[in-house]
Design a protein around this motif. Structure first.
Motif, short mmCIF file in Angstrom:
data_model
loop_
_atom_site.label_atom_id
_atom_site.label_comp_id
_atom_site.label_asym_id
_atom_site.label_seq_id
_atom_site.Cartn_x
_atom_site.Cartn_y
_atom_site.Cartn_z
N VAL A 103 0.84 -1.20 0.00
CA VAL A 103 0.00 0.00 0.00
C VAL A 103 0.87 1.25 0.00
N ILE A 104 1.93 1.24 0.78
CA ILE A 104 2.84 2.38 0.85
C ILE A 104 3.49 2.62 -0.51
N VAL A 105 3.90 1.56 -1.18
CA VAL A 105 4.52 1.70 -2.51
C VAL A 105 3.55 2.32 -3.49
N VAL A 106 2.30 1.89 -3.48
CA VAL A 106 1.30 2.44 -4.40
C VAL A 106 1.08 3.92 -4.11
N ILE A 107 0.95 4.28 -2.84
CA ILE A 107 0.72 5.69 -2.47
C ILE A 107 1.90 6.55 -2.86
N VAL A 108 3.11 6.09 -2.59
CA VAL A 108 4.31 6.87 -2.94
C VAL A 108 4.42 7.00 -4.46
N THR A 109 4.10 5.95 -5.19
CA THR A 109 4.15 6.01 -6.66
C THR A 109 3.16 7.05 -7.19
N ILE A 110 1.95 7.02 -6.67
CA ILE A 110 0.95 8.00 -7.09
C ILE A 110 1.40 9.41 -6.76
N MET A 111 1.97 9.60 -5.58
CA MET A 111 2.45 10.94 -5.20
C MET A 111 3.58 11.39 -6.12
N CYS A 112 4.50 10.49 -6.46
CA CYS A 112 5.61 10.85 -7.35
C CYS A 112 5.10 11.22 -8.75
N ILE A 113 4.18 10.43 -9.28
CA ILE A 113 3.63 10.72 -10.60
C ILE A 113 2.89 12.05 -10.59
N THR A 114 2.12 12.29 -9.55
CA THR A 114 1.40 13.56 -9.43
C THR A 114 2.37 14.73 -9.32
N GLY A 115 3.41 14.58 -8.50
CA GLY A 115 4.41 15.65 -8.36
C GLY A 115 5.14 15.91 -9.66
N TRP A 116 5.52 14.85 -10.36
CA TRP A 116 6.22 15.01 -11.64
C TRP A 116 5.31 15.69 -12.66
N SER A 117 4.03 15.26 -12.69
CA SER A 117 3.08 15.87 -13.63
C SER A 117 2.87 17.35 -13.34
N LEU A 118 2.74 17.69 -12.07
CA LEU A 118 2.57 19.10 -11.70
C LEU A 118 3.82 19.91 -12.06
N HIS A 119 4.99 19.34 -11.84
CA HIS A 119 6.24 20.03 -12.19
C HIS A 119 6.30 20.29 -13.70
N ARG A 120 5.95 19.26 -14.50
CA ARG A 120 5.95 19.43 -15.95
C ARG A 120 4.94 20.49 -16.38
N LEU A 121 3.75 20.48 -15.79
CA LEU A 121 2.71 21.44 -16.14
C LEU A 121 3.15 22.86 -15.81
N VAL A 122 3.70 23.04 -14.62
CA VAL A 122 4.15 24.39 -14.21
C VAL A 122 5.29 24.85 -15.11
N SER A 123 6.24 23.97 -15.42
CA SER A 123 7.36 24.38 -16.27
C SER A 123 6.88 24.72 -17.68
N MET A 124 5.88 23.99 -18.19
CA MET A 124 5.33 24.32 -19.51
C MET A 124 4.60 25.66 -19.47
N LEU A 125 3.89 25.94 -18.40
CA LEU A 125 3.19 27.21 -18.27
C LEU A 125 4.18 28.37 -18.17
N VAL A 126 5.25 28.17 -17.41
CA VAL A 126 6.26 29.22 -17.26
C VAL A 126 6.94 29.49 -18.61
N ARG A 127 7.27 28.43 -19.37
CA ARG A 127 7.87 28.61 -20.69
C ARG A 127 6.91 29.33 -21.64
N GLY A 128 5.60 29.04 -21.53
CA GLY A 128 4.61 29.68 -22.39
C GLY A 128 4.46 31.15 -22.06
N ILE A 129 4.60 31.51 -20.79
CA ILE A 129 4.46 32.92 -20.37
C ILE A 129 5.66 33.73 -20.82
N ARG A 130 6.86 33.15 -20.82
CA ARG A 130 8.07 33.86 -21.21
C ARG A 130 8.08 34.21 -22.69
N ARG A 131 7.40 33.47 -23.52
CA ARG A 131 7.43 33.71 -24.96
C ARG A 131 6.64 34.88 -25.36
#
Length: 131
Positions: A103-131
């Motif tokens: 259960v801990i592995v599943v929860i940590v995996t979901i948290m990592c995927i969510t964190g990575w996805s949020l990081h990618r989304l924010v970095s894409m938004l920041v790149r879009g604003i700079r242009r």
């Protein structure tokens, strides 16, 4: 009893109270002074509710032993037959089951995927604003 269920299990509890014959309920959507007054008067004046409540009370109080007699029974039962059937099964669990590692592995995996996805989304938004 007069129930006014609002959330979660209150609807089930109100239905059980009505089905057991110890009260009624008023739906929140149709709640007004007249409906509430009618429900209260019905429960107070109709003797079927009090009779059923007294009957259920007698059923609950009809216990063959009091608490000390029950304790003595179980102590004598354990002395006579042992307590192997009353043991907790945690000593038969594997480490993975005991600590819920899967259960801990599943929860940590979901948290990592969510964190990575949020990081990618924010970095894409920041790149879009700079242009």
């Amino acid at each position: 009893m007069v129930c006014i269920p609002l959330l979660f299990d209150q609807f089930d509890t109100a239905a059980k109270i009505k089905s057991k014959g110890v009260g009624t309920y008023v739906k929140m959507k149709s709640l007004n002074c007249d409906n509430l007054y009618e429900a209260i008067v019905e429960v107070l004046l109709n003797e079927k509710y009090s009779k059923r409540a007294n009957q259920l009370s007698a059923d609950v109080k009809d216990i063959p032993r009091n608490a000390s007699e029950t304790a003595v029974f179980w102590i004598e039962h354990v002395i006579k037959y042992g307590a192997s059937h009353l043991t907790v099964h945690r000593k038969h669990l594997s480490v993975t089951e005991y600590y819920l590692l899967d259960v801990i592995v599943v929860i940590v995996t979901i948290m990592c995927i969510t964190g990575w996805s949020l990081h990618r989304l924010v970095s894409m938004l920041v790149r879009g604003i700079r242009r």
